[in-house]
Design a protein around this motif. Structure first.
Motif, PDB file in Angstrom:
ATOM      1  N   VAL A  75       3.107   8.253 -24.987  1.00  0.00           N
ATOM      2  CA  VAL A  75       1.811   7.692 -25.073  1.00  0.00           C
ATOM      3  C   VAL A  75       0.670   8.544 -24.126  1.00  0.00           C
ATOM      4  O   VAL A  75      -0.319   8.727 -24.874  1.00  0.00           O
ATOM      5  CB  VAL A  75       1.725   6.257 -24.210  1.00  0.00           C
ATOM      6  N   LYS A  77       0.020  11.343 -26.358  1.00  0.00           N
ATOM      7  CA  LYS A  77      -0.922  11.016 -27.502  1.00  0.00           C
ATOM      8  C   LYS A  77      -2.435  10.931 -27.049  1.00  0.00           C
ATOM      9  O   LYS A  77      -3.208  11.171 -27.893  1.00  0.00           O
ATOM     10  CB  LYS A  77      -0.448   9.677 -28.006  1.00  0.00           C
ATOM     11  N   LYS A  81      -5.534  12.747 -28.408  1.00  0.00           N
ATOM     12  CA  LYS A  81      -6.615  12.200 -29.302  1.00  0.00           C
ATOM     13  C   LYS A  81      -7.831  12.387 -28.515  1.00  0.00           C
ATOM     14  O   LYS A  81      -8.859  12.672 -28.933  1.00  0.00           O
ATOM     15  CB  LYS A  81      -6.495  10.640 -29.067  1.00  0.00           C
ATOM     16  N   PHE A  85      -5.855   1.801 -23.681  1.00  0.00           N
ATOM     17  CA  PHE A  85      -4.938   2.558 -24.458  1.00  0.00           C
ATOM     18  C   PHE A  85      -3.337   2.391 -23.968  1.00  0.00           C
ATOM     19  O   PHE A  85      -2.645   2.513 -24.506  1.00  0.00           O
ATOM     20  CB  PHE A  85      -5.368   4.043 -24.383  1.00  0.00           C
ATOM     21  N   ASP A 107      -2.058  -0.201 -22.719  1.00  0.00           N
ATOM     22  CA  ASP A 107      -1.606  -1.699 -22.667  1.00  0.00           C
ATOM     23  C   ASP A 107      -0.164  -1.711 -23.077  1.00  0.00           C
ATOM     24  O   ASP A 107       0.032  -1.008 -24.266  1.00  0.00           O
ATOM     25  CB  ASP A 107      -2.476  -2.382 -23.410  1.00  0.00           C
ATOM     26  N   CYS A 162       0.532  -2.853 -26.879  1.00  0.00           N
ATOM     27  CA  CYS A 162       0.321  -2.406 -27.911  1.00  0.00           C
ATOM     28  C   CYS A 162      -0.241  -0.764 -27.439  1.00  0.00           C
ATOM     29  O   CYS A 162      -1.475  -0.597 -27.621  1.00  0.00           O
ATOM     30  CB  CYS A 162      -0.640  -2.882 -28.830  1.00  0.00           C
ATOM     31  N   GLY A 205      -1.516   2.741 -27.186  1.00  0.00           N
ATOM     32  CA  GLY A 205      -2.262   3.842 -27.891  1.00  0.00           C
ATOM     33  C   GLY A 205      -2.846   3.382 -29.112  1.00  0.00           C
ATOM     34  O   GLY A 205      -3.436   4.042 -29.963  1.00  0.00           O
ATOM     35  N   ASP A 206      -3.067   2.111 -29.264  1.00  0.00           N
ATOM     36  CA  ASP A 206      -3.827   1.427 -30.599  1.00  0.00           C
ATOM     37  C   ASP A 206      -5.271   1.421 -30.056  1.00  0.00           C
ATOM     38  O   ASP A 206      -5.921   0.188 -29.907  1.00  0.00           O
ATOM     39  CB  ASP A 206      -3.205  -0.006 -30.561  1.00  0.00           C
ATOM     40  N   VAL A 207      -5.887   2.393 -29.975  1.00  0.00           N
ATOM     41  CA  VAL A 207      -7.359   2.677 -29.639  1.00  0.00           C
ATOM     42  C   VAL A 207      -7.998   3.643 -30.742  1.00  0.00           C
ATOM     43  O   VAL A 207      -7.435   4.674 -30.993  1.00  0.00           O
ATOM     44  CB  VAL A 207      -7.782   2.987 -28.229  1.00  0.00           C
ATOM     45  N   ASP A 208      -9.000   3.235 -31.404  1.00  0.00           N
ATOM     46  CA  ASP A 208      -9.692   4.030 -32.020  1.00  0.00           C
ATOM     47  C   ASP A 208     -10.813   4.897 -31.588  1.00  0.00           C
ATOM     48  O   ASP A 208     -11.835   4.202 -31.385  1.00  0.00           O
ATOM     49  CB  ASP A 208     -10.264   3.451 -33.675  1.00  0.00           C
ATOM     50  N   SER A 232     -14.257   4.865 -33.406  1.00  0.00           N
ATOM     51  CA  SER A 232     -15.067   3.373 -33.617  1.00  0.00           C
ATOM     52  C   SER A 232     -16.451   3.472 -33.432  1.00  0.00           C
ATOM     53  O   SER A 232     -17.151   2.621 -33.819  1.00  0.00           O
ATOM     54  CB  SER A 232     -14.267   2.256 -33.040  1.00  0.00           C
TER      55      SER A 232
END
Length: 597
Positions: free
Chosen positions: A349, A352, A356, A388, A390, A393, A395-398, A401
């Protein structure tokens, strides 16, 4: 056509709706003034015409009254006598009619024209003077308010206090002129009823006294009471709006209803480019830290309609407290949003997240001036890290956006790098010989994940520095930023503070010699300058420290485990050297660093 009433309490809100109602009264006042002007003009023309006609008739009457027949003989005939008598009688009748007419004209002048002229001069004229004062004080107050809100929060406290006092003085003058202007407008409206019709005068006088007493009471804002059905709080707020070309502050008149948590924002000066926010439903409210923004009196709200927080600026500290109290606002969080160290480890994570961040910076902001030097909103950084990392979930951040800007992402990445264990290994190297060979060797002694993360980061910084012509971020500047980030000391000691400049140099060398350090193995055959032997007796005095925690106890150095390499030998020697030897070593390191460059 009737107009909505003007209340003295509306003067303190000075809302767009109040200004519209005031404008209706001003237009009515202009129409009344024009009407009276025409009436007076036409009335005077009629009176002048009547006076001219009367003068002609009176002259005619005088001519008839002095008429005499010339007769033949000694006596007038009966017909001549009757004709002359008729002329005299008709002349008297004309004179009597004109006397009554002139009396009527004089009454019309005294009872109609002169009162209208006096009303137009003393009432409408005075009200227009009050309007000029109101507009002048309004312009001065809002001009001073704009300057006041643009003051930097970093200015001296005495300067800010002087600015507060000056604004308060302008505000008092503005409110006083507004209340007096409303009073005179109401007075003009009522006076129109009796300045021509006398019987209503007594009723007006009693009403005028009551209104004047109310005006004097309402000159004090403490007398204002909220009526049922009105918003919980209303007033002007400045909203931070982001555009393609930068950021601007737009003035809105806002009404907040606490029961429904509804915030209504109406642009003070509607423009084509102004965002028509309309109605926003509140989620939460939090005060902005003073150090997080250069503006004063700011707070942020989160709404269901917008993905990013809305930054608002009140007109004063007291006004901000009122808004936050109405919105159940909270104070900002001063501690780190990540409480569990496991959440910030060098794992998948974490890699990642850094990748990103790097991809976003190199795609969107690698040429942005001051990239990594400018810091983002603390609230936004905390929000990004919590989202991010959390556990539900991760890494589930765009990042693309539109919710995150460059400053937020770079600040979040620096925060993550400060928390992970990569700096603990580099701390041991910061007091070593700062020559390229020693750093090269020490980098390859880092754990694999640490070296991989450092490689990823330094390669990115090389790319950023290659655009220094645009972003002004040179290797030296990057060293100042990432030196303390990667090699932050665990103890707040004097030595740690003095070593900051050497931390910066290490990062600068890593960037400038990235290819040699990370793309090839170190040459273990290289020799370092001779160093004094290690001291035999242990150090008696404790190191100077600013921390209340006890100093760390380092394990004894086992020279056999380092396989007699020179870089490892330096670790053993420095562990037991007295201070003057360490300073000698630093001096030699700086000299050799200059030579190698």
């Amino acid at each position: 056509m009737g107009h909505p009433p003007l209340e003295f309490s509306d003067c303190y809100g000075d809302s767009p709706d109040f200004r519209e109602r005031l404008k209706c009264y001003e237009l009515e006042l202009e129409r009344t003034s024009k009407f009276l002007k025409d009436v007076i003009k036409d009335g005077n023309n009629v009176i002048s015409a009547i006076k001219g006609y009367s003068v002609a008739v009176q002259k005619f009457s005088q001519t008839l009254s002095v008429f005499q027949f010339d007769f033949i003989g000694d006596f007038l005939t009966d017909d001549e006598i009757n004709i002359a008598g008729s002329f005299h009688e008709f002349a008297g009748l004309l004179q009597e009619v004109e006397d009554d007419r002139m009396m009527l004209v004089q009454n019309a002048c005294d009872l109609l024209i002169k009162p209208l002229e006096k009303f137009r001069k003393e009432q409408i004229g005075v009200t227009k003077e009050k309007r000029k004062r109101f507009e002048k004080e309004s312009e001065k107050y809002y001009s001073q308010l704009d300057k006041h809100l643009n003051l930097s929060a970093k200015k001296k406290e005495t300067q800010l206090q002087e600015a507060d006092e000056l604004l308060e003085k302008e505000k008092v003058n503005f409110y006083e002129s507004s209340v007096e202007y409303v009073y005179h407008i109401q007075q003009v409206q009522d006076r129109k009823k009796f300045d021509v019709v006398e019987p209503t005068r007594n009723h007006f006088e009693s009403t005028r006294e009551e209104m004047e007493e109310l005006m004097n009471r309402m000159k004090h804002p403490s007398q204002i009471v909220k009526m049922q059905g009105q918003p919980t709080i209303e007033g002007y707020l400045y909203s931070q709006e982001r555009w393609a070309l930068g950021v601007s502050w737009v003035k809105y008149y806002c009404k907040y209803h606490k029961d429904s948590k509804l915030l209504v924002m109406v642009p003070s000066e509607p423009k084509p480019a102004t965002k028509q926010v309309g109605h926003l439903k509140l989620k939460s409210c939090i005060r902005r830290k003073t150090e997080s923004i250069d503006k004063r009196f700011c707070f942020e709200i989160e709404t269901y309609e917008r993905n990013t927080p809305v930054t608002l600026q009140a007109v004063s500290e007291a006004n901000r407290k009122l808004w936050m109290e109405a919105m159940d606002g909270k104070e900002p969080i001063y501690h780190s949003p990540i409480h569990k160290q496991a959440e910030m480890e060098l794992n998948e994570v974490g890699f990642k997240f850094v990748r990103k961040c790097i991809n976003f910076v190199e795609t969107k902001g690698i040429t942005q001036e001051g990239v990594y030097r400018t810091v983002g909103s603390n609230i936004q950084v905390q929000k990004l890290l919590n989202a991010f990392f959390d556990q539900k979930c991760p890494g589930d951040v765009d990042f693309h956006s539109g919710d995150w800007d460059i400053k937020t992402i770079t600040s979040a990445m620096k925060f993550y790098l400060r928390c992970v264990t990569i700096h603990r290994n580099l701390i041991e190297s910061e007091n070593l010989d700062n020559r390229l060979g020693a750093i090269h060797s020490l980098i390859y002694k880092l754990p694999e994940k640490n070296r991989e993360m450092l490689n990823l980061l330094i390669q990115h910084l090389v790319n950023v520095c290659s655009n220094s012509g645009d972003n002004l971020m040179t290797p030296s500047n990057m060293g100042v930023i990432f030196g303390p980030t990667l090699m932050r000391a665990e103890e707040e000691t004097v030595a740690a503070m003095l070593d900051i400049k050497f931390q910066n140099i290490v990062v600068e060398i890593l960037i400038e010699d990235y290819t040699k350090i990370f793309c090839s193995a170190p040459d273990e055959s290289s020799t370092a300058p001779p160093m004094p032997p290690p001291r035999i007796t242990p150090r008696k005095r404790q190191p100077i420290t600013m921390s209340k925690r006890p100093p760390r106890i380092y394990p004894a150095v086992n020279f056999g485990q380092f396989q007699n390499t020179e870089s490892n030998y330096l670790c053993g020697t420095l562990a037991a050297c007295p201070p003057f030897i360490v300073w000698y070593f630093i001096y030699c390191s700086k000299f050799l660093l200059a030579v190698t460059k």
